[in-house]
Design a protein around this motif. Structure first.
Motif, short mmCIF file in Angstrom:
data_model
loop_
_atom_site.label_atom_id
_atom_site.label_comp_id
_atom_site.label_asym_id
_atom_site.label_seq_id
_atom_site.Cartn_x
_atom_site.Cartn_y
_atom_site.Cartn_z
N THR A 123 0.73 -1.25 -0.13
CA THR A 123 0.07 0.06 0.03
C THR A 123 0.94 1.33 0.10
OG1 THR A 123 -0.14 0.21 2.35
CG2 THR A 123 -1.78 -1.25 1.40
N ALA A 124 0.15 2.31 -0.03
CA ALA A 124 1.00 3.57 -0.21
C ALA A 124 1.65 3.98 1.18
CB ALA A 124 0.01 4.63 -0.56
N VAL A 125 0.83 3.77 2.16
CA VAL A 125 1.34 3.94 3.75
C VAL A 125 2.61 3.02 3.86
CG1 VAL A 125 0.97 3.04 5.96
CG2 VAL A 125 -0.63 4.63 4.46
N ALA B 38 -5.84 9.22 4.95
CA ALA B 38 -4.57 8.57 4.60
C ALA B 38 -3.19 8.99 5.04
CB ALA B 38 -4.49 8.58 2.92
N ARG B 39 -3.15 10.18 5.25
CA ARG B 39 -1.84 10.59 5.64
C ARG B 39 -1.69 11.24 7.06
NH1 ARG B 39 1.35 14.87 1.92
NH2 ARG B 39 0.20 16.24 3.04
N ILE B 40 -2.50 10.63 8.16
CA ILE B 40 -2.30 11.15 9.45
C ILE B 40 -1.16 10.50 10.31
CG2 ILE B 40 -3.61 11.43 11.70
CD1 ILE B 40 -5.12 12.68 9.26
N PRO B 41 -0.18 11.13 10.55
CA PRO B 41 1.00 10.67 11.22
C PRO B 41 1.01 10.42 12.58
CG PRO B 41 1.48 12.90 10.69
CD PRO B 41 -0.12 12.69 10.26
N LYS B 42 1.70 9.55 13.06
CA LYS B 42 1.97 9.17 14.39
C LYS B 42 3.07 8.52 14.79
CE LYS B 42 -0.75 8.24 18.81
NZ LYS B 42 -1.61 7.64 19.61
N PHE B 48 -3.70 5.34 9.61
CA PHE B 48 -4.99 4.80 9.11
C PHE B 48 -4.30 4.29 7.51
CE2 PHE B 48 -6.91 7.95 11.51
CZ PHE B 48 -7.80 7.36 12.10
N ASP B 49 -4.22 2.91 7.26
CA ASP B 49 -3.97 2.57 5.99
C ASP B 49 -5.21 2.13 5.39
OD1 ASP B 49 -2.72 1.37 3.72
OD2 ASP B 49 -1.49 0.00 4.67
N THR B 50 -5.50 3.34 4.39
CA THR B 50 -6.93 3.23 4.02
C THR B 50 -7.03 2.44 2.82
OG1 THR B 50 -6.57 5.20 2.62
CG2 THR B 50 -7.49 5.63 5.10
N GLU B 94 -4.10 4.88 -13.51
CA GLU B 94 -2.94 5.47 -12.75
C GLU B 94 -2.03 6.29 -13.55
OE1 GLU B 94 -0.97 2.10 -11.33
OE2 GLU B 94 0.53 3.06 -10.33
N ALA B 95 -1.67 7.58 -12.62
CA ALA B 95 -0.57 8.28 -13.42
C ALA B 95 0.63 7.57 -12.95
CB ALA B 95 -0.79 9.53 -12.85
N PRO B 96 1.79 7.42 -13.79
CA PRO B 96 1.63 8.17 -15.18
C PRO B 96 1.35 7.04 -16.29
CG PRO B 96 4.22 7.21 -14.64
CD PRO B 96 2.86 6.76 -13.54
N LEU B 97 0.62 6.23 -16.07
CA LEU B 97 0.62 5.14 -17.24
C LEU B 97 -0.27 5.61 -18.24
CD1 LEU B 97 0.02 2.00 -14.95
CD2 LEU B 97 2.14 2.96 -16.02
N ASP B 98 -1.38 6.41 -17.87
CA ASP B 98 -1.65 7.39 -18.67
C ASP B 98 -1.11 8.78 -18.76
OD1 ASP B 98 -3.53 9.41 -20.32
OD2 ASP B 98 -5.16 7.93 -20.03
N LYS B 99 -0.70 9.31 -19.89
CA LYS B 99 0.27 10.31 -19.83
C LYS B 99 -0.49 11.61 -19.77
CE LYS B 99 1.11 9.77 -24.73
NZ LYS B 99 1.99 9.07 -25.89
N ARG B 100 -1.82 11.40 -20.05
CA ARG B 100 -2.55 12.65 -19.69
C ARG B 100 -2.97 12.84 -18.30
NH1 ARG B 100 -6.67 10.18 -23.87
NH2 ARG B 100 -6.42 8.55 -22.33
N ARG B 101 -2.52 12.12 -17.52
CA ARG B 101 -2.78 12.49 -16.02
C ARG B 101 -1.55 12.98 -15.32
NH1 ARG B 101 -6.55 9.78 -13.06
NH2 ARG B 101 -8.42 8.81 -14.37
N LEU B 102 -1.54 14.02 -15.11
CA LEU B 102 -0.54 14.57 -13.84
C LEU B 102 -0.52 13.67 -12.82
CD1 LEU B 102 -0.53 18.28 -14.67
CD2 LEU B 102 1.02 16.78 -15.58
N PRO B 103 0.46 13.33 -12.03
CA PRO B 103 0.40 12.73 -10.82
C PRO B 103 0.39 13.40 -9.83
CG PRO B 103 2.26 12.00 -12.33
CD PRO B 103 1.85 13.01 -12.96
N ASP B 104 -0.35 12.98 -8.87
CA ASP B 104 -0.52 13.39 -7.49
C ASP B 104 0.97 13.20 -6.94
OD1 ASP B 104 -0.83 14.14 -4.74
OD2 ASP B 104 -2.86 13.56 -4.73
N ASN B 105 1.72 14.19 -6.33
CA ASN B 105 3.04 13.72 -5.66
C ASN B 105 3.12 14.06 -4.51
OD1 ASN B 105 4.45 13.66 -8.23
ND2 ASN B 105 4.39 15.90 -8.45
N ARG B 106 1.97 14.07 -3.63
CA ARG B 106 2.16 13.94 -2.21
C ARG B 106 2.26 12.67 -1.63
NH1 ARG B 106 -3.75 16.86 -1.34
NH2 ARG B 106 -4.05 15.38 -3.08
N PRO B 107 3.19 12.81 -0.50
CA PRO B 107 3.56 11.38 0.21
C PRO B 107 2.07 10.97 0.47
CG PRO B 107 4.83 13.35 0.96
CD PRO B 107 3.91 13.88 0.03
#
Lengths: 557, 422
Positions: A123-125, B38-42, B48-50, B94-107
């Motif tokens: 997963t991403a996490v 999805a990105r709540i750190p502790k 949460f691994d969503t 999924e980006a970048p497998l379709d090159k018209r989709r800009l990927p979301d780069n956030r961790p």
């Protein structure tokens, strides 16, 4: 007729047929649909024939330099693999198969293949926690061996190898912070270091699929500049990618550009209103003339030229899957007469802040000075400019010369900002009948310097600096709106990564220029405005980019 | 004394209890987007691994702390489905497998693959909701394109001939037009996928329109329809109320088709329409009609929708709660006898009318405002509240305690309305 003016150019074993030959071949042919306003285009297309068949999507074709094979990606086994089809026998062989996605094959002149490979386990996490290499990197396949070119927790994709085989250009998310991609270049020598050659960053901007012209003079790619924008083709000199030229209209979606072997034409995937779906377009870049090829039913995408420039391979989904097809093309673009026209420069400073003897004036292009109306506490420090305490401001009523229409203009300021937060802090705003916040330079809550303009309906279009400014330190910001409605910003001379599009408001005469506040009085600046000027065209000292005629003359020189 | 024996009294009381209908529970609906968790750190980890069933159950447990009993789980980010969708599976989403989709780069966020998760995470979480006796539903943005272009859908990219178009002729991949029957059919196939996963409640959220609006509807079928009706060209000003009302006919037809599709599923599925920027009702067109081309009042009148979820109201900053009450009352009166009304408890402040704005206007502590709005909605006879959106701790623990107290105590049952004509 074929013998006339035909010259054979051999490079790395590739036979290339000149553009002139293609023109002669096309005499009397009108097989492709000309775009209505550009009826000088003519192009005879041959029959579309399938290269691959069966289940699965076969896409992203690339024709080998020897003309005998086509590399492509296929999902027939689930994830993406790279395969080769032998054009003589039809036999298909795998190059990169197995777990993970192998995609975007690109040939090097020596027959090596560069491609993208990615595999994200878990997963991403999980990936983020272990900081693993689960991104997409580049690989080189040569002599039955594979070499990893790049790897990391980012995405490198759409590579192309330079015509001299020395380096690879590609798109990458590496070091980008938002939903965006930049362009990178990596020499193919061992242990070479990749460098970012075009930095774009922001919530909706990116550049993809770069490729160098056959003579190495022009880099071509497709770019997205904003949320409501379309993908457009752009090109620039490889050593100055900031000054790129849009090649396709804003109304159209265009991507996947490929140079013709002689560098005179560009094939790409396009859609414009009224089209039945995605199609293959040919573009003559100097004139901008385009034609859509007749490829039959279904979407047709991702064209690639044969080495001799007589055929195009593309993917079409009429069978239900995208399969590879080939088609002869004999294009006859409009013939340009005479030397390329160069647009006359119309750059000049229209208004400039002058501070002298405890008074502020706005000096116009003719040298006439109009006094400022000062409000609140405004002081004149010895170092120059206007010092504003958060309540002071300077306003100039009805300044002349700022009627920029839909043309290019710039706003340049040198500032010291002492306070950030509590809402935006306006450094300057140009007020117009069209919109009271026509264009602005301001500091947002996060401390980023912003430059904004407007779309025709008055909606905000803006760009922000890459990093927050340093309070108490002087900096120079320059915002530029181009004729296409694109925005960019320079901070202390450095081009910032943000881009925006659609700022095509046509400005009539300005009603006011306010320094240090909005026209309505709010959003006041605390700091010093050391210098301010605005004008049409390019600011003094900034190099004018080439026109498309000049640029593409270089591509075939 | 009545003279009845204790047994007779017990029998009588039981009979009364059986005869009287059980009062309707005051509803608390929560909009839940697992992406936001999805990105709540502790402690160097993530809470949460969503992409996993356990992670989503943890999200649900957190959401239930608000007292919500109706869970409306987000089904998509833009047109990227957050489950294994057959309708939106090719080309690969999924980006970048379709090159018209800009990927979301956030961790984390940029690497989520909800569309590939096993088991199907939407089916799983709706099933968990059912097991726990909760109302299991879906929060479906009318259209959502948070960013160009990683939220653009696969089907959308495959069908540019249906793309939205401006009056200037600019095509835009952000949305396909509902004026094309093929697009409506596609949307309805997506509804089928949601039904197959156990959805019993569907909230179509017109606030989340992804910048789509009447300005994007200058597509061939709409232009031809206009010409046929009015023998003229459509107005180029997309804010022209005539044009907005005209486009609204198309979205209305889509929502009617959606209603029929839900009804044909063979089970009762509630259709909720989310509307925002609701003002005191008057003769002029409201914001949702002008900006989203959705005529919610007509949908209410025609009985197309079961529930209106008011996402936000344009309360008066000088009289925050008083004006809120007036707008609630107005909407509740309008819908009375025709459909249910859920009133907003909105921690998000996109509209500048959410809880942070109440806080700014009233200086009440943030944690007191959700309970106050809940109680206000209950007092006015609303059927419940709609919480937009429940993220990790965005409703402070004190606010959750107060809402639970109200929902289990004084506001447990819906307050009977006094009809305006009574």
């Amino acid at each position: 007729m074929m013998a006339h003016d035909q010259r054979q150019e051999t490079r790395t074993g590739i036979a290339r047929v000149s553009f002139a030959t293609l023109v002669l071949l096309a005499v009397g042919s009108t097989g492709c649909r000309p775009v209505a306003s550009e009826d000088a285009w003519a192009c005879q297309c041959g029959t579309v024939s399938a290269i691959t068949s069966g289940d699965g999507n076969d896409t992203e074709a690339a024709w080998s330099p020897d003309g005998d094979r086509i590399a492509f990606q296929t999902d027939r086994k689930g994830d993406l693999d790279i395969s080769l089809v032998d054009l003589k026998t039809g036999a298909i062989s795998g190059i990169a198969e197995g777990i993970g996605h192998a995609c975007y094959p690109a040939w090097a002149p020596d027959g090596a293949l560069v491609y993208t490979f990615g595999y994200q386990a878990g997963t991403a996490v999980e990936a983020e926690t272990r900081k693993s290499d689960s991104g997409y990197g580049l690989r080189l396949f040569k002599d039955n061996a594979t070499r990893v070119l790049t790897r990391g927790h980012w995405r490198d994709y759409t590579p192309s190898v330079t015509p001299d085989g020395v380096a690879v250009y590609y798109a990458s998310t590496r070091d980008n912070t938002e939903n965006s991609t930049s362009l990178w270049r990596l020499p193919l020598a061992q242990n070479a270091v990749a460098t970012r050659v075009l930095h774009l960053d922001g919530p909706s901007s990116g550049a993809v699929q770069p490729s160098l012209s056959p003579n190495g003079a022009v880099l071509l790619w497709n770019q997205l500049d904003g949320f409501r924008s379309n993908w457009r083709l752009r090109a620039a000199r490889p050593d100055d990618l900031a000054d790129s030229i849009p090649l396709t209209p804003a109304e159209m979606s265009a991507y996947a550009p490929r140079w013709s072997p002689d560098g005179r034409l560009i094939a790409f995937t396009g859609f414009r209103g009224g089209d039945p779906g995605w199609g293959i377009y040919l573009l003559e870049p100097r004139s901008g003339a385009m034609t859509r090829l007749k490829t039959g039913k279904g979407n047709s995408r991702s064209p690639a030229w044969s080495p001799d420039g007589r055929e195009i391979v593309f993917e079409n989904n009429r069978s239900g899957f995208y399969k590879l097809c080939r088609m002869r093309v004999e294009p006859r673009p409009p013939i340009l007469k005479g030397p390329p026209a160069v647009s006359p420069a119309t750059s000049r400073v229209e208004a400039r802040l002058a501070v002298k003897g405890g008074a502020a004036t706005l000096v116009n292009a003719d040298g006439a000075a109009a006094p400022a109306v000062l409000q609140g506490l405004v002081t004149f420090p010895e170092s120059g400019g206007l010092a504003l305490d958060g309540k002071g401001s300077a306003t100039f009523e009805r300044p002349l010369g700022l009627d920029y229409g839909a043309g290019r203009f710039f706003v340049r300021m040198t500032l010291v900002v002492d306070a950030v937060g509590g809402g935006p802090r306006i450094a300057v705003v140009g007020q117009y009948a069209e919109h009271p916040l026509g264009w602005q330079i301001f500091v947002n809550d996060a401390g980023h310097v912003c430059f904004s303009s407007r779309d025709p309906k008055g909606l905000y279009v803006g760009v922000a600096s890459d990093t927050p400014l340093k309070r108490g330190t002087a900096f120079t910001v320059m915002g530029l709106r181009d004729e296409e409605g694109g925005l960019r910003m320079y901070l202390d001379g450095a081009l910032q990564a943000g881009r925006a599009a659609g700022a095509t408001m046509a400005y009539g005469p300005a009603t006011k220029v306010c320094l240090g506040r909005q026209g309505s009085g709010g959003c006041r600046l605390r700091g010093t405005i050391v210098a301010f000027e605005t004008g049409r065209g390019y600011p003094p000292g900034m190099k004018r980019p080439p026109t498309r005629e000049e640029l593409f003359a270089e591509a075939v020189r | 004394m009545t003279g009845l024996s204790p047994t007779a009294l017990l029998i009588l009381m039981t009979a009364v209890a059986v005869a009287a209908p059980e009062p309707a529970r005051f509803e608390s609906a929560a909009l839940v987007d697992s992406f936001d968790f999805a990105r709540i750190p502790k402690d160097g980890q993530y809470l949460f691994d969503t992409e996993t069933p356990a992670g989503n159950i943890a999200v649900l447990d957190h959401v239930l702390q608000t007292g919500a009993r109706t869970i409306l789980w987000r089904n998509c980010g833009g047109a990227t489905m957050r489950y294994r969708s057959a309708e939106e599976s090719t080309p690969r989403v999924e980006a970048p497998l379709d090159k018209r989709r800009l990927p979301d780069n956030r961790p984390v966020h940029g690497w989520l693959r909800y569309y590939e998760s096993e088991p199907d995470i939407l089916r799983h979480i709706l099933g968990v909701c059912h097991q726990r006796g909760l109302n299991a539903g879906v929060h479906w943005p009318f259209e959502e394109t948070h960013w160009a272009s990683w939220t653009f859908g696969a089907w959308n990219f495959e069908h540019p001939q249906f793309w939205a178009t401006t009056a200037q002729g600019q095509v835009w991949a952000g949305r396909c037009s509902l004026a094309y029957p093929e697009v409506v059919a596609h949307k309805l196939r997506l509804v089928d996928e949601l039904l197959a996963r156990g959805m019993d409640h569907l909230l179509v959220d017109t606030w989340r329109n992804g910048a789509w609006g009447p300005a994007c509807e200058y597509v061939r079928p709409e232009i031809e329809r206009w010409r046929k009706r009015y023998h003229s060209e459509p107005p180029t000003d997309a804010a022209d109320p005539r044009w907005c009302a005209f486009v609204a006919e198309t979205t209305h037809a889509y929502l009617v088709a959606l209603r029929r599709r839900l009804d044909s599923s063979g089970r009762k599925v509630r259709l909720i329409l989310g509307v925002s920027d609701v003002s005191p009702l008057g003769p002029s067109p409201d914001a949702t009609l002008l900006t989203r081309a959705v005529d919610w009042r007509r949908l209410v009148k025609e009985g197309v929708i079961d529930t209106v979820a008011i996402m936000s109201v344009t309360w008066d900053r000088a009289r925050p709660f008083e004006s809120t009450r007036e707008i609630y009352r107005d909407a509740i009166d309008f819908c009375a006898g025709r459909c249910q009304v859920l009133c907003p408890v909105q921690m998000y402040d996109f509209t500048r009318r959410g809880i942070p704005s109440y806080h700014a206007a009233t200086k009440l502590p943030i944690h007191e405002i959700p309970g106050k709005l809940l109680h206000l909605a209950w007092e006015e006879g609303a059927d419940g509240i709609c919480m937009e959106c429940v993220d990790y701790n965005n409703y402070p623990p004190e606010a959750c305690s107060e809402m639970r107290r109200l929902l289990e105590g004084p506001c447990r049952f819906r307050k009977e309305r006094v009809q305006p004509n009574e």
